[in-house]
Enzyme design. Structure first.
Site, PDB file in Angstrom:
ATOM      1  N   LYS A  15      -1.297   7.110  12.282  1.00 52.23           N
ATOM      2  CA  LYS A  15      -2.563   6.839  11.885  1.00 52.23           C
ATOM      3  C   LYS A  15      -3.281   8.119  11.912  1.00 52.23           C
ATOM      4  O   LYS A  15      -4.342   8.126  11.089  1.00 52.23           O
ATOM      5  CB  LYS A  15      -2.920   5.782  13.187  1.00 52.23           C
ATOM      6  CG  LYS A  15      -2.368   4.326  13.064  1.00 52.23           C
ATOM      7  CD  LYS A  15      -2.635   3.664  12.002  1.00 52.23           C
ATOM      8  CE  LYS A  15      -4.125   2.977  12.199  1.00 52.23           C
ATOM      9  NZ  LYS A  15      -4.499   2.052  11.120  1.00 52.23           N
ATOM     10  N   ILE A  55       0.817  -1.397   0.025  1.00 52.41           N
ATOM     11  CA  ILE A  55      -0.120   0.009  -0.038  1.00 52.41           C
ATOM     12  C   ILE A  55       0.723   1.353   0.025  1.00 52.41           C
ATOM     13  O   ILE A  55       0.400   2.246  -0.348  1.00 52.41           O
ATOM     14  CB  ILE A  55      -1.201   0.108   1.102  1.00 52.41           C
ATOM     15  CG1 ILE A  55      -0.100   0.036   2.583  1.00 52.41           C
ATOM     16  CG2 ILE A  55      -2.121  -0.909   1.024  1.00 52.41           C
ATOM     17  CD1 ILE A  55      -1.199   0.382   3.741  1.00 52.41           C
ATOM     18  N   THR A  69       1.579  -2.073  12.744  1.00 51.40           N
ATOM     19  CA  THR A  69       0.830  -2.065  14.037  1.00 51.40           C
ATOM     20  C   THR A  69       1.636  -2.272  15.250  1.00 51.40           C
ATOM     21  O   THR A  69       1.327  -2.218  16.053  1.00 51.40           O
ATOM     22  CB  THR A  69      -0.229  -3.149  13.849  1.00 51.40           C
ATOM     23  OG1 THR A  69       0.344  -4.390  13.655  1.00 51.40           O
ATOM     24  CG2 THR A  69      -1.212  -2.851  12.978  1.00 51.40           C
ATOM     25  N   TYR A 122       3.228   5.942  16.130  1.00 45.08           N
ATOM     26  CA  TYR A 122       2.035   5.196  15.720  1.00 45.08           C
ATOM     27  C   TYR A 122       0.866   5.849  15.633  1.00 45.08           C
ATOM     28  O   TYR A 122       0.221   5.926  14.477  1.00 45.08           O
ATOM     29  CB  TYR A 122       1.961   3.865  16.725  1.00 45.08           C
ATOM     30  CG  TYR A 122       0.671   3.159  16.100  1.00 45.08           C
ATOM     31  CD1 TYR A 122       0.498   2.378  14.949  1.00 45.08           C
ATOM     32  CD2 TYR A 122      -0.405   2.907  17.224  1.00 45.08           C
ATOM     33  CE1 TYR A 122      -0.452   1.521  14.717  1.00 45.08           C
ATOM     34  CE2 TYR A 122      -1.356   2.350  16.961  1.00 45.08           C
ATOM     35  CZ  TYR A 122      -1.530   1.613  15.736  1.00 45.08           C
ATOM     36  OH  TYR A 122      -2.793   0.755  15.581  1.00 45.08           O
ATOM     37  N   THR A 134      -7.173   4.006  15.541  1.00 41.62           N
ATOM     38  CA  THR A 134      -6.817   3.680  16.779  1.00 41.62           C
ATOM     39  C   THR A 134      -7.147   4.681  17.963  1.00 41.62           C
ATOM     40  O   THR A 134      -7.012   5.972  17.764  1.00 41.62           O
ATOM     41  CB  THR A 134      -5.360   3.471  16.957  1.00 41.62           C
ATOM     42  OG1 THR A 134      -4.741   3.165  18.242  1.00 41.62           O
ATOM     43  CG2 THR A 134      -4.661   4.634  16.339  1.00 41.62           C
ATOM     44  N   ASP A 135      -7.344   4.210  19.133  1.00 44.43           N
ATOM     45  CA  ASP A 135      -7.453   5.190  20.468  1.00 44.43           C
ATOM     46  C   ASP A 135      -6.169   5.911  20.670  1.00 44.43           C
ATOM     47  O   ASP A 135      -5.952   6.781  21.408  1.00 44.43           O
ATOM     48  CB  ASP A 135      -7.804   4.152  21.677  1.00 44.43           C
ATOM     49  CG  ASP A 135      -6.692   3.028  21.941  1.00 44.43           C
ATOM     50  OD1 ASP A 135      -6.305   2.486  20.878  1.00 44.43           O
ATOM     51  OD2 ASP A 135      -6.623   2.722  23.094  1.00 44.43           O
TER      52      ASP A 135
HETATM   53  N1  LIG Z   1      -4.033  -4.486  17.127  1.00 43.70           N
HETATM   54  C1  LIG Z   1      -4.586  -3.283  17.888  1.00 43.70           C
HETATM   55  O1  LIG Z   1      -4.702  -3.291  19.291  1.00 43.70           O
HETATM   56  C2  LIG Z   1      -5.232  -2.237  17.242  1.00 43.70           C
HETATM   57  C3  LIG Z   1      -5.834  -1.289  18.144  1.00 43.70           C
HETATM   58  C4  LIG Z   1      -6.543  -0.407  17.512  1.00 43.70           C
HETATM   59  C5  LIG Z   1      -6.496  -0.079  16.186  1.00 43.70           C
HETATM   60  N2  LIG Z   1      -5.738  -1.038  15.284  1.00 43.70           N
HETATM   61  C6  LIG Z   1      -5.839  -0.980  13.983  1.00 43.70           C
HETATM   62  O2  LIG Z   1      -6.549  -2.056  13.350  1.00 43.70           O
HETATM   63  C7  LIG Z   1      -6.010  -2.501  12.090  1.00 43.70           C
HETATM   64  C8  LIG Z   1      -6.138  -4.114  11.975  1.00 43.70           C
HETATM   65  O3  LIG Z   1      -4.953  -4.166  12.943  1.00 43.70           O
HETATM   66  P1  LIG Z   1      -4.753  -5.791  13.231  1.00 43.70           P
HETATM   67  O4  LIG Z   1      -4.114  -5.843  14.600  1.00 43.70           O
HETATM   68  O5  LIG Z   1      -5.510  -6.714  12.741  1.00 43.70           O
HETATM   69  O6  LIG Z   1      -3.446  -5.750  12.257  1.00 43.70           O
HETATM   70  P2  LIG Z   1      -2.263  -6.876  11.648  1.00 43.70           P
HETATM   71  O7  LIG Z   1      -2.760  -8.432  12.125  1.00 43.70           O
HETATM   72  O8  LIG Z   1      -0.952  -6.458  12.249  1.00 43.70           O
HETATM   73  O9  LIG Z   1      -2.456  -6.941  10.290  1.00 43.70           O
HETATM   74  C9  LIG Z   1      -2.057  -5.820   9.561  1.00 43.70           C
HETATM   75  C10 LIG Z   1      -1.912  -6.363   8.138  1.00 43.70           C
HETATM   76  O10 LIG Z   1      -1.278  -5.192   7.296  1.00 43.70           O
HETATM   77  C11 LIG Z   1      -0.426  -5.702   6.387  1.00 43.70           C
HETATM   78  N3  LIG Z   1       0.414  -4.659   5.978  1.00 43.70           N
HETATM   79  C12 LIG Z   1       1.392  -4.181   6.665  1.00 43.70           C
HETATM   80  N4  LIG Z   1       2.064  -3.109   5.876  1.00 43.70           N
HETATM   81  C13 LIG Z   1       1.698  -3.497   4.516  1.00 43.70           C
HETATM   82  C14 LIG Z   1       1.801  -2.947   3.373  1.00 43.70           C
HETATM   83  N5  LIG Z   1       2.786  -1.899   3.101  1.00 43.70           N
HETATM   84  N6  LIG Z   1       1.172  -3.216   2.264  1.00 43.70           N
HETATM   85  C15 LIG Z   1       0.245  -4.071   2.120  1.00 43.70           C
HETATM   86  N7  LIG Z   1      -0.065  -4.639   3.383  1.00 43.70           N
HETATM   87  C16 LIG Z   1       0.590  -4.108   4.601  1.00 43.70           C
HETATM   88  C17 LIG Z   1       0.305  -6.702   6.978  1.00 43.70           C
HETATM   89  O11 LIG Z   1       0.818  -7.761   6.343  1.00 43.70           O
HETATM   90  P3  LIG Z   1       1.950  -8.532   6.659  1.00 43.70           P
HETATM   91  O12 LIG Z   1       1.799  -9.452   7.921  1.00 43.70           O
HETATM   92  O13 LIG Z   1       2.443  -9.419   5.557  1.00 43.70           O
HETATM   93  O14 LIG Z   1       3.264  -7.408   6.957  1.00 43.70           O
HETATM   94  C18 LIG Z   1      -0.941  -7.456   7.962  1.00 43.70           C
HETATM   95  O15 LIG Z   1      -1.595  -8.574   7.118  1.00 43.70           O
HETATM   96  C19 LIG Z   1      -5.057  -1.810  11.780  1.00 43.70           C
HETATM   97  O16 LIG Z   1      -5.187  -0.591  10.946  1.00 43.70           O
HETATM   98  C20 LIG Z   1      -4.329  -1.141  13.123  1.00 43.70           C
HETATM   99  O17 LIG Z   1      -3.797   0.016  12.964  1.00 43.70           O
HETATM  100  C21 LIG Z   1      -5.173  -2.061  15.743  1.00 43.70           C
END
Ligand SMILES: NC(=O)c1ccc[n+]([C@@H]2O[C@H](COP(=O)([O-])OP(=O)(O)OC[C@H]3O[C@@H](n4cnc5c(N)ncnc54)[C@H](OP(=O)(O)O)[C@@H]3O)[C@@H](O)[C@H]2O)c1
Length: 273
Positions: A119, A27, A52, A115, A91-92
């Site tokens: 975001k 992306i 993340t 981070y 995110t929070d």
């Molecule tokens: N986890 C939390 O506690 C939390 C809290 C609040 C908000 N969020 C937000 O919620 C969303 C989902 O979080 P999640 O925890 O499910 O995330 P995740 O499991 O870390 O998944 C993120 C995905 O993004 C992909 N990615 C990273 N860099 C990329 C790039 N340059 N191009 C294409 N794909 C890319 C990763 O692929 P690879 O693994 O192959 O790198 C991974 O599949 C995110 O936007 C995060 O900021 C998360």
């Protein structure tokens, strides 16, 4: 992690779903991203991709900005070019935690770390780049499809009698399935803007860890509450980042279930795997 549940929830609601991973395109690459979205020409893109790793963002701000800010801008540009809606998951951590009551969508963000700042920049660029945008802020995500806090706690509890966990950061753990289940309804109406969507209630990381072990029947491992200063991390995190789904309240929608109930559902789902 979240993306997997988003795919299953939209499929369950009868939508045609095209899952896309980092293996399809980066992306951060404008041409590749816009081209891929133009080829698919979807009605909606649920953009869950992000860098993340919160401490990683602090150490590598260029990667954070490239993926979370530019990457989100690129996805928004691709959506705008085919008149698709974008759902940006945020995110929070866009808040500084100085407030003592839950943050509404009308509170001013003020991120403490890279981070959260990257975001927030992604939110703003998406809002500017794609007229049909939903910004969904959530908190402390965990789910059955990825590495997450409950999984780490349960793994560590296999070899240690006591786990030290931060007790002075307060937030709301949110089950990815509960968040994903709200999104098909969200995109039904063109009410573009910002939404807070998280499970109900609040706790500390230590409180969450204790509940995870209890739910899993791990009564022989204790949680030692520690202050943030004792946890080695380059990142300043908000002390209080509970999100209030105020817009959903105004719309008369039911709040998401309490985090304790969601954790019980997660534990059952993991046991059934
Ligand atoms: N986890 C939390 O506690 C939390 C809290 C609040 C908000 N969020 C937000 O919620 C969303 C989902 O979080 P999640 O925890 O499910 O995330 P995740 O499991 O870390 O998944 C993120 C995905 O993004 C992909 N990615 C990273 N860099 C990329 C790039 N340059 N191009 C294409 N794909 C890319 C990763 O692929 P690879 O693994 O192959 O790198 C991974 O599949 C995110 O936007 C995060 O900021 C998360």
């Amino acid at each position: 992690m979240l993306g997997t549940d988003v795919c299953s929830e939209f499929t369950r609601h009868g939508h045609e779903v095209i899952p896309v991973t980092s293996g399809h395109f980066d992306i951060g690459d404008t041409d590749a991203t816009v081209k891929a979205i133009r080829e698919i020409a979807p009605d909606v893109v649920v953009h869950t991709a992000a860098y993340t790793d919160v401490d990683g963002c602090e150490r590598n701000p260029e990667i954070a900005h490239r993926v979370n800010a530019l990457g989100t801008w690129n996805v928004a540009a691709g959506c705008a070019s085919v008149n698709a809606a974008i759902v940006v998951i945020s995110t929070d951590f866009v808040f500084d935690g100085a407030k003592s009551a839950p943050y509404t969508e009308f509170d001013a963000p003020n991120p403490l770390g890279v981070y959260g700042a990257s975001k927030l920049e992604g939110e703003r660029l998406a809002a500017g780049g794609c007229p049909r945008h939903y910004i969904v802020r959530t908190s402390w995500l965990y789910g059955t499809a990825g590495k997450c806090f409950p999984q780490t706690m349960l793994r560590l509890a296999q070899t240690r009698p006591e786990l030290s966990v931060v007790a002075d950061q307060i937030g709301t753990p949110t089950f990815t399935l509960d968040l994903a289940a709200t999104l098909p309804e969200l995109v039904r109406f063109p009410l573009y803007g910002t939404y807070h969507i998280a499970n109900s209630g609040q706790t500390s990381w230590a409180g969450f860890a204790k509940a995870i072990l209890e739910a899993a029947g791990k009564h022989d491992v204790s949680i030692k509450p520690i202050p943030s200063e004792e946890w080695p991390s380059p990142t300043k995190r908000p002390r209080f980042s509970v999100l209030r789904g105020y817009v959903r309240e105004l719309q008369g929608k039911e709040p998401l279930r309490p985090w304790e109930e969601a954790l019980a559902a997660y534990t059952a789902a993991m046991n059934a795997k």
